[in-house]
Design a protein around this motif. Structure first.
Motif, PDB file in Angstrom:
ATOM      1  N   VAL A   1     -12.128   1.045   6.806  1.00  0.00           N
ATOM      2  CA  VAL A   1     -10.949   0.325   7.291  1.00  0.00           C
ATOM      3  C   VAL A   1      -9.737   0.765   6.471  1.00  0.00           C
ATOM      4  CG1 VAL A   1      -9.884  -1.938   7.638  1.00  0.00           C
ATOM      5  CG2 VAL A   1     -12.353  -1.659   7.969  1.00  0.00           C
ATOM      6  N   PRO A   2      -8.687   1.276   7.098  1.00  0.00           N
ATOM      7  CA  PRO A   2      -7.505   1.690   6.338  1.00  0.00           C
ATOM      8  C   PRO A   2      -6.950   0.553   5.488  1.00  0.00           C
ATOM      9  CG  PRO A   2      -7.353   2.429   8.618  1.00  0.00           C
ATOM     10  CD  PRO A   2      -8.535   1.504   8.546  1.00  0.00           C
ATOM     11  N   SER A   3      -6.412   0.893   4.326  1.00  0.00           N
ATOM     12  CA  SER A   3      -5.918  -0.119   3.396  1.00  0.00           C
ATOM     13  C   SER A   3      -4.740  -0.902   3.948  1.00  0.00           C
ATOM     14  CB  SER A   3      -5.505   0.551   2.087  1.00  0.00           C
ATOM     15  OG  SER A   3      -4.580   1.589   2.340  1.00  0.00           O
ATOM     16  N   THR A   4      -4.118  -0.384   4.995  1.00  0.00           N
ATOM     17  CA  THR A   4      -2.983  -1.081   5.602  1.00  0.00           C
ATOM     18  C   THR A   4      -3.418  -2.199   6.542  1.00  0.00           C
ATOM     19  OG1 THR A   4      -2.937   0.652   7.294  1.00  0.00           O
ATOM     20  CG2 THR A   4      -1.426   0.880   5.430  1.00  0.00           C
ATOM     21  N   ARG A   5      -4.743  -2.310   6.786  1.00  0.00           N
ATOM     22  CA  ARG A   5      -5.270  -3.326   7.698  1.00  0.00           C
ATOM     23  C   ARG A   5      -6.238  -4.239   6.970  1.00  0.00           C
ATOM     24  NH1 ARG A   5      -8.697  -0.417  11.437  1.00  0.00           N
ATOM     25  NH2 ARG A   5      -9.200  -2.527  12.131  1.00  0.00           N
ATOM     26  N   VAL A   6      -6.528  -5.397   7.572  1.00  0.00           N
ATOM     27  CA  VAL A   6      -7.610  -6.258   7.101  1.00  0.00           C
ATOM     28  C   VAL A   6      -8.556  -6.479   8.274  1.00  0.00           C
ATOM     29  CG1 VAL A   6      -6.367  -7.410   5.242  1.00  0.00           C
ATOM     30  CG2 VAL A   6      -6.196  -8.320   7.550  1.00  0.00           C
ATOM     31  N   ALA A   7      -9.817  -6.164   8.081  1.00  0.00           N
ATOM     32  CA  ALA A   7     -10.821  -6.325   9.126  1.00  0.00           C
ATOM     33  C   ALA A   7     -12.189  -6.429   8.466  1.00  0.00           C
ATOM     34  CB  ALA A   7     -10.792  -5.153  10.107  1.00  0.00           C
TER      35      ALA A   7
ATOM     36  N   ILE B   1       0.837  -1.198   0.000  1.00  0.00           N
ATOM     37  CA  ILE B   1       0.000   0.000   0.000  1.00  0.00           C
ATOM     38  C   ILE B   1       0.875   1.252   0.000  1.00  0.00           C
ATOM     39  CG2 ILE B   1      -1.911   1.173   1.136  1.00  0.00           C
ATOM     40  CD1 ILE B   1      -2.517  -1.719   0.245  1.00  0.00           C
ATOM     41  N   VAL B   2       0.660   2.119  -0.977  1.00  0.00           N
ATOM     42  CA  VAL B   2       1.412   3.369  -1.079  1.00  0.00           C
ATOM     43  C   VAL B   2       0.405   4.519  -1.132  1.00  0.00           C
ATOM     44  CG1 VAL B   2       3.106   4.695  -2.382  1.00  0.00           C
ATOM     45  CG2 VAL B   2       3.229   2.194  -2.370  1.00  0.00           C
ATOM     46  N   HIS B   3       0.419   5.386  -0.116  1.00  0.00           N
ATOM     47  CA  HIS B   3      -0.465   6.542  -0.107  1.00  0.00           C
ATOM     48  C   HIS B   3       0.159   7.656  -0.945  1.00  0.00           C
ATOM     49  CE1 HIS B   3      -3.396   5.169   2.897  1.00  0.00           C
ATOM     50  NE2 HIS B   3      -2.381   4.455   3.336  1.00  0.00           N
TER      51      HIS B   3
ATOM     52  N   ASP C   1     -10.750   4.342   2.581  1.00  0.00           N
ATOM     53  CA  ASP C   1     -10.205   3.505   1.509  1.00  0.00           C
ATOM     54  C   ASP C   1     -11.298   2.601   0.967  1.00  0.00           C
ATOM     55  OD1 ASP C   1      -8.322   2.174  -0.173  1.00  0.00           O
ATOM     56  OD2 ASP C   1      -8.165   0.582   1.298  1.00  0.00           O
ATOM     57  N   SER C   2     -11.379   2.485  -0.357  1.00  0.00           N
ATOM     58  CA  SER C   2     -12.395   1.627  -0.978  1.00  0.00           C
ATOM     59  C   SER C   2     -11.900   0.199  -1.216  1.00  0.00           C
ATOM     60  CB  SER C   2     -12.837   2.243  -2.305  1.00  0.00           C
ATOM     61  OG  SER C   2     -11.725   2.346  -3.206  1.00  0.00           O
ATOM     62  N   ASN C   3     -10.650  -0.078  -0.888  1.00  0.00           N
ATOM     63  CA  ASN C   3     -10.092  -1.398  -1.144  1.00  0.00           C
ATOM     64  C   ASN C   3     -10.854  -2.469  -0.370  1.00  0.00           C
ATOM     65  OD1 ASN C   3      -7.991  -3.007  -2.396  1.00  0.00           O
ATOM     66  ND2 ASN C   3      -7.207  -3.336  -0.337  1.00  0.00           N
ATOM     67  N   GLY C   4     -11.322  -3.495  -1.060  1.00  0.00           N
ATOM     68  CA  GLY C   4     -12.023  -4.597  -0.418  1.00  0.00           C
ATOM     69  C   GLY C   4     -13.515  -4.389  -0.233  1.00  0.00           C
TER      70      GLY C   4
END
Length: 308
Positions: free
Chosen positions: A280-286, A18-20, A241-244
């Motif tokens: 949920v921030p893209s640096t985490r998985v939840a 992940i690169v902001h 973040d829209s990831n996931g």
């Protein structure tokens, strides 16, 4: 015979860096100072879907090609830490990886490493057959070579879902997935006419339910020939973040669908889970749990009793 697994997930295991970035497209410059930093973590489409269904109480098993490398270790640890069964088929090319550029508004641009697969890749047929025979449902990610497993899955009689992501409605790579699945998800982002594409999927394939997600505009549900607009859910916290989000939507929809809920209610569940994922921030998985999912649909705070 009682199924040992509720959801078998095929494909989509990998690692993201992940690169902001200050904005998308990234402004041309010699360098940019990046905050909150650069983070590498396990979690691609299949991983996120498996996390979503597992967090909602569905017995989940993930099958994919994974390398004997650092990225593979991260994927194995993710599944171990979350109690998700994983069958890792050796991948000599290495574990799938990508770089996600994430803008301040949560939008992302993904750069996938195309060297981490080969045309000769296959998921072992007997492994697919055995796991599918012990499962209620299979969710097939569009990563290579999962299309080769579709005929085997159909032979076992297991129901199938897939997510076509940002399909443009024309790319032939996506068609085997679109036409073999009973339940099809896709993003409306690249579709000039989402309804026409959705109806074409049902006319040519097996699907009786097609869902096109449209971000803040909600989603469009085509079920038994009837098109319904499902409004977006209110995020429970600021969107980062829209990831996931699409994977979370699909996981919650399948959770409801396997529980016998009407398709419109399943789509509402998906909208709540997708909105949660955007916080949920893209640096985490939840992933969202069942109590928060119910609360998001009913409008009650988690832990509030019915009638309170």
């Amino acid at each position: 015979m009682t199924a040992e697994t509720d959801v078998l997930v095929l494909g989509g295991a990998g690692v993201d860096t992940i690169v902001h970035v200050p904005e998308l497209p990234v402004p041309l410059a010699d360098s940019h100072m990046i905050r909150p930093g650069i983070v590498t973590r396990a979690g691609q489409s299949g991983d996120f879907f498996a996390l979503g269904t597992s967090a909602l109480g569905l017995r989940t098993h993930h099958l994919d090609l994974i390398g004997d490398d650092h990225e593979g270790d991260l994927v194995r640890a993710l599944h171990r830490d979350h109690g998700i069964a994983l069958t890792a088929v050796p991948q000599p090319c290495g574990t799938k990886r990508a770089v996600n550029l994430v803008g301040p508004d949560g939008r992302r641009l993904s750069l996938y490493d195309a060297t981490r697969w080969a045309e000769t890749d296959r998921l072992p047929e007997e492994t697919v057959r055995g796991l599918a025979a012990a499962s209620r449902h299979a969710h097939v990610v569009i990563t290579q070579p999962c299309d080769r497993a579709l005929p085997v899955l159909r032979e076992t009689g297991v129901t199938i879902s897939t997510d076509l992501h940002d399909w443009d409605g024309a790319n032939p790579y996506h068609e085997p997935f679109a036409l073999a699945a009973d339940l099809v998800f896709l993003s409306a982002a690249a579709l000039p006419d989402p309804e026409a594409t959705m109806r074409r999927i049902t006319a040519r394939g097996r699907a009786r339910i097609v869902v096109a997600t449209a971000g803040a505009e909600g989603a469009y549900l085509l079920a038994d020939g009837e098109l319904t607009h499902v409004p977006a859910a209110e995020p429970p916290a600021p969107v980062v973040d829209s990831n996931g989000a699409g994977d979370a939507f699909a996981a919650a929809f399948v959770h409801g669908w396997l529980g016998g809920e009407p398709a419109v209610h399943c789509a509402r569940l998906g909208a709540v889970a997708g909105a949660h994922a955007c916080t949920v921030p893209s640096t985490r998985v939840a992933a969202i749990g069942p109590e928060a999912l119910r609360a998001g649909v009913t409008g009650r705070a988690p832990g509030t009793a019915d009638g309170a």
